[in-house]
Every structure is written in structure tokens, then in C-alpha cells.
Design a protein around this motif. Structure first.
Motif, PDB file in Angstrom:
ATOM      1  N   THR A 296       0.697  -1.332   0.048  1.00  0.00           N
ATOM      2  CA  THR A 296       0.105  -0.006  -0.106  1.00  0.00           C
ATOM      3  C   THR A 296       0.866   1.224  -0.027  1.00  0.00           C
ATOM      4  O   THR A 296       0.435   2.388  -0.173  1.00  0.00           O
ATOM      5  N   HIS A 297       2.036   1.224   0.459  1.00  0.00           N
ATOM      6  CA  HIS A 297       3.014   2.312   0.286  1.00  0.00           C
ATOM      7  C   HIS A 297       3.774   2.468  -0.998  1.00  0.00           C
ATOM      8  O   HIS A 297       4.618   3.454  -1.035  1.00  0.00           O
ATOM      9  N   ARG A 298       3.772   1.409  -1.947  1.00  0.00           N
ATOM     10  CA  ARG A 298       4.622   1.284  -3.187  1.00  0.00           C
ATOM     11  C   ARG A 298       3.675   2.118  -4.160  1.00  0.00           C
ATOM     12  O   ARG A 298       2.599   1.564  -4.352  1.00  0.00           O
ATOM     13  N   ASN A 299       4.465   2.798  -5.083  1.00  0.00           N
ATOM     14  CA  ASN A 299       3.718   3.389  -6.285  1.00  0.00           C
ATOM     15  C   ASN A 299       4.106   2.471  -7.420  1.00  0.00           C
ATOM     16  O   ASN A 299       5.333   2.810  -8.003  1.00  0.00           O
ATOM     17  N   LEU A 300       3.027   1.558  -7.620  1.00  0.00           N
ATOM     18  CA  LEU A 300       3.404   0.724  -9.127  1.00  0.00           C
ATOM     19  C   LEU A 300       2.435   1.034 -10.229  1.00  0.00           C
ATOM     20  O   LEU A 300       2.315   0.177 -11.078  1.00  0.00           O
ATOM     21  N   SER A 301       2.107   2.210 -10.225  1.00  0.00           N
ATOM     22  CA  SER A 301       1.179   2.687 -11.393  1.00  0.00           C
ATOM     23  C   SER A 301       1.984   2.624 -12.736  1.00  0.00           C
ATOM     24  O   SER A 301       1.340   2.737 -13.737  1.00  0.00           O
TER      25      SER A 301
END
Length: 544
Positions: A296-301
Motif C-alpha cells: 500500500t506504500h509503493r507506487n506501482l502505477s
């Protein structure tokens, strides 16, 4: 898309929509370096609490295409001072950047690369070195608690040269006579990749340059990926790492971000930092990433496509992964002997096809479903053996003519041994596989090898190894055992220790059962499916 070869028969003709690439692995690198020398080609990713395994001056290193080509050419010169073109050199190391440099250096030198799992124990590595008649061993000094240097020293007499990657940065920089690089043909052997057989003895699939280069290109093409950034923790000793990830990056002019090992947060950090658009990983890896607390804290967009192989992806899991990553999930199907991919789903496929099938054959490959009993092509939607024919089939199993003849027909068909069906649109669904094989986290494990090791234990009189479903690994290894009467039964811990001394950890059973009698067929064969059923129902007697 062309129709199947004959109306009503499950036989798909090769689609010629994309060309074969008559290139060697080294030529593919040279071409990308000439086109875009300043683009980042390779990025090292190492956990913060680990240093370099190769005595490199730093970690988290980066290479442009010009840098990577220069390092590969230097490696080729280093190799040619020790080996002749056509000789085989075994590379026994985890996912370090030097692996990639040696891969392309060997290609430029005309040396055949023999890949070896860094988890192999001494006896397993000895078999690979002897069977391949390797002239050299290049190895990492240690990995995950295994003293690889000690094992290499034990086996030193098996090869002419034994070289530690700990010394690589000194050795590769040696300035000697600059030799003209040999002429290497696209159809020349490039790699020997070992794949276990039903007898438990690994077989070395001899793969050629053109098959590897073209297969990598076509997989990326169906994924609609070009000049992008890929993160792949897939092991380089597998075709998924060395071909689909490493070579796929090169033939598309992309950036290969290479984690030393699979650790979910390490991979997520790499995706976030490098803005990766493509992720390779077996379902086990993808599930582990989605379940990790840091997700939830990582930006995998940035991700656009994830490619999964090694095990079927059920429809609910596919939807979960696509929703969790916010990208397309594509499945591939193949085997090492096919360099490696035969079928693949595409982003334009309907959800039911992506979830329920392995997709359609890639361009330039012909696929049919054959009734193994009579050798005739099946009708649509009728189960039979999946067979493939095309540019990418192996040259054969190295120095195993009988095994080669059993796998490659006189007409050039590769007998996969897998069961499947094909519909009238060409979509293939894999319905089964060789009855003995266990797929744990995308790794093929053949029970015969594990059974043979268990039977070496003095107290074991009979052993049956089988797979059981597991939510994390897809399957886990289980063992049902019989022991000498009147003797103390060894503990599960003792048996694990016995196995671990000579076989890789992923092959060691995790569930152990005592069996007074095995379920048998009328012809005296063990019914492993019954053992799986009994295990699932809790009716087998666990060994403490």
C-alpha cells in the motif's frame, strides 16, 4: 490470424506475420548498442543489507548499451584466451550483472553457455559439469548460506579452468592479445539449459542463437512492449531469465532491471524507482507482492503489463492480480526445449480467454494436438498431447540421442508431454502434464530424483514422492514412505537433512507420511493421485 491447417482438426499453421531474426545473441546486443548507445541497458538491484557478491567496487550499478557491449567484448577476449569457440563453459551464479555480461561475452566468443542453478549441491553440479563436458566453471563465491567456493574447489579437477566471480573485476580487466572474434552463425548452439526428465536424470537442451533471439522478440511483441523498462526477478539460469528477460530487453532496446533475488519489497522498490512498465514473475511471486505489507506504500502505477508463466493462473487469481497491479496479466506456455515459449495470451484477448487458456501459438510456430495412442491429430476440443514445430525447437539433448529421438519426431515435432485441447480459434488450454511432475513456484520437480535420494537412506525401504496443491506455491512436495520393520523410524527433520545434503532445497519434501501400503493399479504401479486425495482428506499418517 490464419486459420488452423485443416477444418475440424486441432492443427494450427505457423502464422508468418512477423519475421524470424537471423541474429546471434551477440549480434542482437551489438545492434541495440549501435542504435541507442546511451540508453540504460542494465540496472543492478541489491538489498540494502547486502554487499556485492562479486567484489564489485559498488552496488546498484548501471550500464548503458555502449557500456554493456564494451564489457561483453572484454569478456569475449578474456574467454578466448582460455577457451576455444564451441567449447562449453558452466555459469553457476545467482542474478548478478556479471551473469549477463558473461552471457553476451560467451555469445561473442562462440562459447556455449551451460547454465546451472546456484542452489545445486555438489553432486548435482558434478553431473552437469560431467554431462556437458564443460571446459570451465565460472561461479559466485557464495549465495544464501551456501559456500559455493568450497563446492567449486571440490570439483576443480572436472574442468580445465575454475574461476570465481570474486576475482572477476581483476581478471576481466587483464590486457592481453586482442583476438579477432570468431564468426558465429545464428543457428549455432548458444546455451545448454538442463531440464529434468521422468527418469530423474537432467537432460541438457541444446538451444541455438536464432531460436532464443526470435522467441524473446515475439513474446515482447505480443505483449506490445518496446523500448521500455522491465523488472524481472526470474532466475537467469532459466530461459525465463536469460531469454525472456535479459535477451528480450536487448532485442527491444529496453532497460533490464535485475534484482539479485526475489524479495517482494525489493522488487516493488525497483518498479517504483525505475518506473517499470513490464514485470516478469511466476504467480507465486506476484501473489507475494500483492500480499506484502508494504504494497500500500509503493507506487506501482507505471506497470502496464505483467507476464506470468510456470503455472496456470486461475480466473479469480488473474482478476486479483490485474486489479492489484492495475495492469494486464498475460500468460505464457512453453518449455525449455522450445526456447521456451509456444503460446501466449495477448492484451486484446477476452477475459475468459486470458483466464482459461494459454493463448494462441506465437507467430512462426505450428501447433497440433495429437492422440498419443494412435499418433493422429485430434478434433477441436479433444484432449491430446500438445506438439509444436518451428524455428525455436532445440537442436537436441546434448549427447543424449535416444532421449532426443523420444522428444523430437522425424518430422520435426517437439513432443511436449503436456496434455491440452485447442478450440477452432487456435486457443490452447493445458489440461494436464506428465503425471509425475510437480510444479512448485514455477520450478519443475520430478519425483524420481527425490525418490532416489530418499531410498539412499538406510532406514527407507520404499518412497513415493508426489505433489499436493498449495495456495502459495501452486504445489508442494510430499513424500509417503515405508521403513525397515522393527527399526526406529527417522524423524522428518532427519530426512530433510539427508535430502538437503545432495539436492536443492526446493526439491525437499515438506510433508511426510508413513504408509504401510501404497495404493496400486492392477499392473503394480503406484496411484499417486490416490495419495494426493488421501493427503487432502487427512487420511494419511503424518511423520513427526
Amino acid at each position: 490470424m490464419s486459420p488452423p491447417a485443416r477444418p475440424g482438426q486441432a492443427h494450427w499453421l505457423a502464422v508468418l506475420s512477423e519475421p524470424l531474426l537471423e541474429l546471434t545473441t551477440g549480434e542482437a546486443l551489438r545492434r541495440s548498442a549501435e542504435r541507442d548507445p546511451g540508453r540504460t541497458a542494465l540496472v543492478e538491484v541489491v538489498p540494502e543489507d547486502m554487499g556485492s557478491l562479486t567484489n564489485a567496487p559498488s552496488t546498484h550499478r548501471r550500464w548503458t548499451y555502449a557500456d554493456l557491449l564494451a564489457a561483453a567484448e572484454q569478456c569475449a577476449q578474456w574467454m578466448l584466451r582460455r577457451f576455444e569457440p564451441g567449447e562449453r563453459v558452466c555459469l553457476w551464479a545467482p542474478n548478478v550483472p556479471e551473469w549477463v555480461i558473461v552471457q553476451y561475452g560467451a555469445a561473442l566468443a562462440g562459447v556455449v553457455l551451460v547454465t546451472a542453478n546456484p542452489a545445486l549441491r555438489a553432486g548435482e553440479l558434478k553431473y552437469v559439469l560431467e554431462q556437458s563436458r564443460a571446459a570451465g566453471l565460472i561461479y559466485a563465491p557464495e549465495f544464501r548460506g551456501t559456500d559455493m567456493s568450497a563446492i567449486a574447489a571440490e570439483l576443480r579437477d572436472l574442468t580445465r579452468h575454475s574461476i570465481s566471480l570474486a576475482d572477476w573485476h581483476v581478471l576481466a580487466a587483464e590486457v592481453g592479445e586482442i583476438r579477432e572474434l570468431p564468426r558465429v552463425s545464428p543457428r549455432d548452439p548458444a546455451q545448454i539449459q538442463y531440464t529434468s526428465g521422468t527418469t530423474g536424470q537432467p537432460k541438457g537442451a541444446l538451444l541455438h542463437h536464432m531460436g532464443l533471439v526470435t522467441n524473446a522478440r515475439l513474446v515482447w511483441s505480443r505483449a506490445k512492449m518496446e523500448k521500455t523498462v522491465v523488472v524481472s526477478p526470474m532466475p537467469l539460469f532459466h530461459t525465463a531469465g536469460a531469454v525472456l528477460s535479459s535477451l528480450g530487453s536487448v532485442v527491444t532496446g529496453s532497460t533490464f532491471v535485475l534484482p539479485l533475488l526475489f524479495e517482494p519489497d525489493l522488487v516493488m522498490k525497483a518498479i517504483e524507482r525505475e518506473r517499470a512498465e513490464l514485470l516478469f514473475g511466476v504467480p507465486t511471486m506476484q501473489i507475494a507482492i500483492l500480499q506484502h505489507p508494504a504494497r500500500t506504500h509503493r507506487n506501482l502505477s507505471s506497470l502496464k503489463v505483467a507476464i506470468s508463466g510456470g503455472a496456470p493462473v486461475p480466473s479469480e487469481l488473474l482478476r486479483r492480480i490485474e486489479a492489484g497491479f492495475g495492469c494486464e496479466l498475460l500468460a505464457v506456455y512453453g518449455q525449455t526445449e522450445a526456447s521456451p515459449i509456444i503460446c501466449q495470451t495477448g492484451a486484446d484477448d477476452a477475459m475468459e480467454d486470458k483466464a482459461g487458456t494459454a493463448g494462441r501459438p506465437l507467430p512462426q510456430v505450428e501447433v497440433r494436438i495429437v492422440d498419443p495412442a494412435v499418433g493422429k491429430t485430434c478434433a477441436y476440443d479433444v484432449e491430446g498431447e500438445i506438439q509444436a514445430r518451428g524455428y525455436q525447437t532445440m537442436l537436441g539433448y546434448f549427447e543424449m540421442p535416444e532421449a532426443t529421438a523420444e522428444t523430437l519426431t522425424d518430422e520435426g515435432w517437439l513432443r511436449t508431454g503436456d496434455l491440452g485441447i485447442m478450440d477452432d480459434r487456435g486457443y490452447v488450454r493445458v489440461t494436464g502434464r506428465p503425471k509425475d511432475m510437480i510444479i512448485r513456484g514455477g520450478e519443475n520437480i520430478y519425483p524420481a530424483e527425490v525418490e532416489a535420494r530418499l531410498l539412499e537412506h538406510l532406514m527407507v525401504t520404499d518412497a513415493v514422492v508426489f505433489g499436493c496443491p498449495d495456495a502459495t506455491w501452486g504445489e508442494i512436495v510430499c513424500a509417503a514412505l515405508q521403513f525397515q520393520a522393527g527399526k526406529q523410524v527417522p524423524s522428518a527433520v532427519a530426512l530433510k537433512t539427508h535430502c538437503r545434503a545432495t539436492i536443492a532445497a526446493n526439491k525437499v519434501p515438506v510433508r511426510w507420511y508413513l504408509c504401510d501400503a501404497f495404493p496400486m493399479t492392477g499392473s503394480g504401479k503406484v496411484q499417486k493421485f490416490r495419495l494426493r486425495e488421501e493427503s487432502a482428506a487427512g487420511r494419511l499418517n503424518p511423520l513427526s
